[in-house]
Scaffold this motif. Structure first.
Motif, PDB file in Angstrom:
ATOM      1  N   GLY A 170       0.803  -1.212   0.000  1.00 43.33           N
ATOM      2  CA  GLY A 170       0.000   0.000   0.000  1.00 43.33           C
ATOM      3  C   GLY A 170       0.835   1.261   0.000  1.00 43.33           C
ATOM      4  N   ILE A 171       1.962   1.227   0.701  1.00 43.66           N
ATOM      5  CA  ILE A 171       2.846   2.402   0.741  1.00 43.66           C
ATOM      6  C   ILE A 171       3.393   2.710  -0.653  1.00 43.66           C
ATOM      7  CG2 ILE A 171       5.089   3.230   1.574  1.00 43.66           C
ATOM      8  CD1 ILE A 171       4.380   1.825   4.267  1.00 43.66           C
ATOM      9  N   ILE A 172       3.734   1.680  -1.418  1.00 42.43           N
ATOM     10  CA  ILE A 172       4.210   1.918  -2.783  1.00 42.43           C
ATOM     11  C   ILE A 172       3.139   2.618  -3.608  1.00 42.43           C
ATOM     12  CG2 ILE A 172       4.884   0.795  -4.948  1.00 42.43           C
ATOM     13  CD1 ILE A 172       6.331  -1.315  -3.300  1.00 42.43           C
ATOM     14  N   SER A 173       1.906   2.158  -3.515  1.00 42.18           N
ATOM     15  CA  SER A 173       0.824   2.794  -4.272  1.00 42.18           C
ATOM     16  C   SER A 173       0.566   4.205  -3.775  1.00 42.18           C
ATOM     17  CB  SER A 173      -0.452   1.955  -4.162  1.00 42.18           C
ATOM     18  OG  SER A 173      -0.278   0.704  -4.802  1.00 42.18           O
ATOM     19  N   LEU A 174       0.684   4.426  -2.472  1.00 43.18           N
ATOM     20  CA  LEU A 174       0.524   5.769  -1.926  1.00 43.18           C
ATOM     21  C   LEU A 174       1.608   6.700  -2.459  1.00 43.18           C
ATOM     22  CD1 LEU A 174      -0.691   7.864   0.011  1.00 43.18           C
ATOM     23  CD2 LEU A 174       0.655   6.811   1.858  1.00 43.18           C
ATOM     24  N   VAL A 175       2.847   6.219  -2.476  1.00 41.79           N
ATOM     25  CA  VAL A 175       3.956   7.038  -2.977  1.00 41.79           C
ATOM     26  C   VAL A 175       3.753   7.368  -4.449  1.00 41.79           C
ATOM     27  CG1 VAL A 175       6.404   6.902  -3.620  1.00 41.79           C
ATOM     28  CG2 VAL A 175       5.693   6.416  -1.274  1.00 41.79           C
ATOM     29  N   ARG A 176       3.362   6.389  -5.241  1.00 43.55           N
ATOM     30  CA  ARG A 176       3.141   6.652  -6.668  1.00 43.55           C
ATOM     31  C   ARG A 176       1.993   7.634  -6.872  1.00 43.55           C
ATOM     32  NH1 ARG A 176       4.462   0.436  -8.141  1.00 43.55           N
ATOM     33  NH2 ARG A 176       6.630   0.754  -8.773  1.00 43.55           N
ATOM     34  N   SER A 177       0.963   7.524  -6.059  1.00 39.57           N
ATOM     35  CA  SER A 177      -0.146   8.482  -6.149  1.00 39.57           C
ATOM     36  C   SER A 177       0.316   9.884  -5.781  1.00 39.57           C
ATOM     37  CB  SER A 177      -1.288   8.043  -5.225  1.00 39.57           C
ATOM     38  OG  SER A 177      -1.811   6.790  -5.617  1.00 39.57           O
ATOM     39  N   ALA A 178       1.131   9.975  -4.739  1.00 37.86           N
ATOM     40  CA  ALA A 178       1.664  11.281  -4.335  1.00 37.86           C
ATOM     41  C   ALA A 178       2.540  11.864  -5.439  1.00 37.86           C
ATOM     42  CB  ALA A 178       2.467  11.145  -3.037  1.00 37.86           C
ATOM     43  N   ALA A 179       3.346  11.022  -6.075  1.00 38.92           N
ATOM     44  CA  ALA A 179       4.214  11.498  -7.154  1.00 38.92           C
ATOM     45  C   ALA A 179       3.386  12.075  -8.298  1.00 38.92           C
ATOM     46  CB  ALA A 179       5.095  10.353  -7.657  1.00 38.92           C
ATOM     47  N   LEU A 180       2.297  11.402  -8.643  1.00 43.34           N
ATOM     48  CA  LEU A 180       1.445  11.875  -9.729  1.00 43.34           C
ATOM     49  C   LEU A 180       0.696  13.150  -9.350  1.00 43.34           C
ATOM     50  CD1 LEU A 180      -0.054   8.449 -10.879  1.00 43.34           C
ATOM     51  CD2 LEU A 180       1.619   9.835 -12.119  1.00 43.34           C
ATOM     52  N   GLY A 181       0.151  13.169  -8.139  1.00 43.03           N
ATOM     53  CA  GLY A 181      -0.681  14.290  -7.736  1.00 43.03           C
ATOM     54  C   GLY A 181       0.072  15.548  -7.377  1.00 43.03           C
ATOM     55  N   LEU A 182       1.342  15.408  -6.965  1.00 41.10           N
ATOM     56  CA  LEU A 182       2.087  16.564  -6.467  1.00 41.10           C
ATOM     57  C   LEU A 182       3.165  17.058  -7.418  1.00 41.10           C
ATOM     58  CD1 LEU A 182       2.484  15.307  -2.790  1.00 41.10           C
ATOM     59  CD2 LEU A 182       0.904  17.054  -3.602  1.00 41.10           C
ATOM     60  N   HIS A 183       3.350  16.370  -8.522  1.00 41.14           N
ATOM     61  CA  HIS A 183       4.410  16.748  -9.456  1.00 41.14           C
ATOM     62  C   HIS A 183       4.262  18.188  -9.931  1.00 41.14           C
ATOM     63  CE1 HIS A 183       6.385  16.830 -13.502  1.00 41.14           C
ATOM     64  NE2 HIS A 183       7.353  16.264 -12.792  1.00 41.14           N
ATOM     65  N   ARG A 184       3.043  18.599 -10.217  1.00 42.58           N
ATOM     66  CA  ARG A 184       2.812  19.963 -10.731  1.00 42.58           C
ATOM     67  C   ARG A 184       3.166  21.041  -9.721  1.00 42.58           C
ATOM     68  NH1 ARG A 184      -3.652  20.856 -11.224  1.00 42.58           N
ATOM     69  NH2 ARG A 184      -2.876  22.923 -11.807  1.00 42.58           N
ATOM     70  N   TYR A 185       3.272  20.647  -8.450  1.00 46.39           N
ATOM     71  CA  TYR A 185       3.601  21.608  -7.390  1.00 46.39           C
ATOM     72  C   TYR A 185       5.077  21.586  -7.004  1.00 46.39           C
ATOM     73  CZ  TYR A 185      -1.470  21.435  -6.997  1.00 46.39           C
ATOM     74  OH  TYR A 185      -2.823  21.471  -7.271  1.00 46.39           O
ATOM     75  N   GLY A 186       5.874  20.816  -7.723  1.00 42.64           N
ATOM     76  CA  GLY A 186       7.306  20.755  -7.432  1.00 42.64           C
ATOM     77  C   GLY A 186       7.664  19.834  -6.288  1.00 42.64           C
ATOM     78  N   VAL A 187       6.754  18.892  -5.948  1.00 45.56           N
ATOM     79  CA  VAL A 187       6.973  17.972  -4.829  1.00 45.56           C
ATOM     80  C   VAL A 187       7.217  16.568  -5.376  1.00 45.56           C
ATOM     81  CG1 VAL A 187       5.990  16.984  -2.720  1.00 45.56           C
ATOM     82  CG2 VAL A 187       5.486  19.359  -3.353  1.00 45.56           C
ATOM     83  N   THR A 188       8.252  15.903  -4.879  1.00 42.70           N
ATOM     84  CA  THR A 188       8.573  14.545  -5.311  1.00 42.70           C
ATOM     85  C   THR A 188       8.219  13.539  -4.221  1.00 42.70           C
ATOM     86  OG1 THR A 188      10.846  14.703  -4.491  1.00 42.70           O
ATOM     87  CG2 THR A 188      10.448  15.352  -6.782  1.00 42.70           C
ATOM     88  N   ALA A 189       8.035  12.282  -4.640  1.00 42.55           N
ATOM     89  CA  ALA A 189       7.733  11.205  -3.696  1.00 42.55           C
ATOM     90  C   ALA A 189       8.392   9.929  -4.185  1.00 42.55           C
ATOM     91  CB  ALA A 189       6.227  11.005  -3.578  1.00 42.55           C
TER      92      ALA A 189
END
Length: 300
Positions: A170-189
């Motif tokens: 689940g953590i892997i999927s959470l991280v990938r979701s964060a990477a997709l959702g936050l990329h436009r804001y300059g945030v990496t995961a």
């Protein structure tokens, strides 16, 4: 003191012992100001004490760094929020969060109780979410930041740790979701899958051919928190002593398509083996080899 993370503020959960402690110390040694979080529990999540977090803060300060302790439980929303708010209130910002906190309650799936399932998912998976949730809101406003989750090779599955494996997947999927959702804001995961000698790895039932020390893992985390990694996001890295490796992204392997009549169970049974097939489980093959070796040994 180095300067790889100079000027950055980093919060680390599970930072009182093992890999979390190594990460906190390494971040401080490279110039970061560190929020050291640890609820201070035993491996199974019981008997909390705030002393372990305070001890790491003293280590950092003795080496000339800056740190503050937070002893909240990450499995509660208020705990994750307090870790991040402490960073902002104490140091003015938060540039990175690293979620290492975790517990184990081993049991075969057919014997596992709710009391053995829920706390493990709450500490690992929800505990990553609570910190990510609070940090991502701050990082979005800042226009920068790094989220680092901790997974395990056991996300592939485990004989007696279905709770732990489910949380780590689940953590892997959470991280990938964060990477997709936050990329436009300059945030990496990103995610780290460590193989290191800690109190949690001491009872692993199979021999680990590749294993290192917590400090090996800390070096990768420092890199991911640094400006050198600002273009890296949505990745899972294994760290095992001298070895680092990147995991493949999920993707379809093979496909088959029904004609105009559609699929029936009978048509799938006839078509699937020779077209779509299966993808072997490496860990299952390893377990079968171990059982065969044990049986041969008993036969001698």
């Amino acid at each position: 003191m180095g300067n790889f993370l100079s000027g950055k503020v980093v919060a680390v959960t599970g930072a009182g012992r093992g890999i979390g402690r190594a990460v906190a110390l390494a971040c401080a040694a490279e110039g970061a100001r560190v929020v050291v979080n640890d609820y201070g529990v035993a491996v199974d999540g019981r008997e909390p004490t705030g002393e372990v977090a305070a001890a790491v803060v003293k280590e950092i300060e003795a080496a000339g760094g800056e740190a503050t302790a937070v002893t909240d439980d990450v499995s509660a929303m208020a705990g994750g929020e307090r870790i991040v708010s402490t960073a902002v209130e104490t140091y003015g910002r938060v540039d990175g969060v690293v979620c290492v906190a975790g517990i184990l309650r081993e049991r075969m799936l057919f014997n596992m109780s709710e009391d053995e399932w829920d706390p493990v998912l709450a500490t690992h998976l929800k505990g990553t979410f609570t910190v990510f949730r609070a940090a991502s809101a701050v990082m979005r406003r800042q226009g920068s930041g790094t989220l680092v989750g901790f997974t395990s090779g056991n996300h592939q599955g485990s004989v007696s740790q279905a709770n732990y494996s489910a949380a780590k997947g689940g953590i892997i999927s959470l991280v990938r979701s964060a990477a997709l959702g936050l990329h436009r804001y300059g945030v990496t995961a990103n995610c780290v899958a460590p193989v290191a000698r800690t109190r949690m790895s001491a009872n692993v039932p199979m021999e680990l051919a590749e294993i290192g020390e917590p400090e090996d893992v800390a070096a990768m985390v420092v890199f991911l928190l640094s400006d050198h990694a600002r273009e890296i996001t949505g990745q899972v890295y294994t760290v095992a002593g001298p070895k680092i490796a990147v995991w493949a992204q999920p993707r379809e392997l093979r496909a088959a398509y029904a004609d105009g009549e559609g699929w029936t169970p009978q048509r799938i049974a006839a078509a699937l083996p020779g077209t779509v097939g299966t993808d072997p489980m490496p860990m299952l093959a390893q377990l079968e080899a171990m059982r065969a070796a044990a049986a041969a040994s008993r036969g001698q």
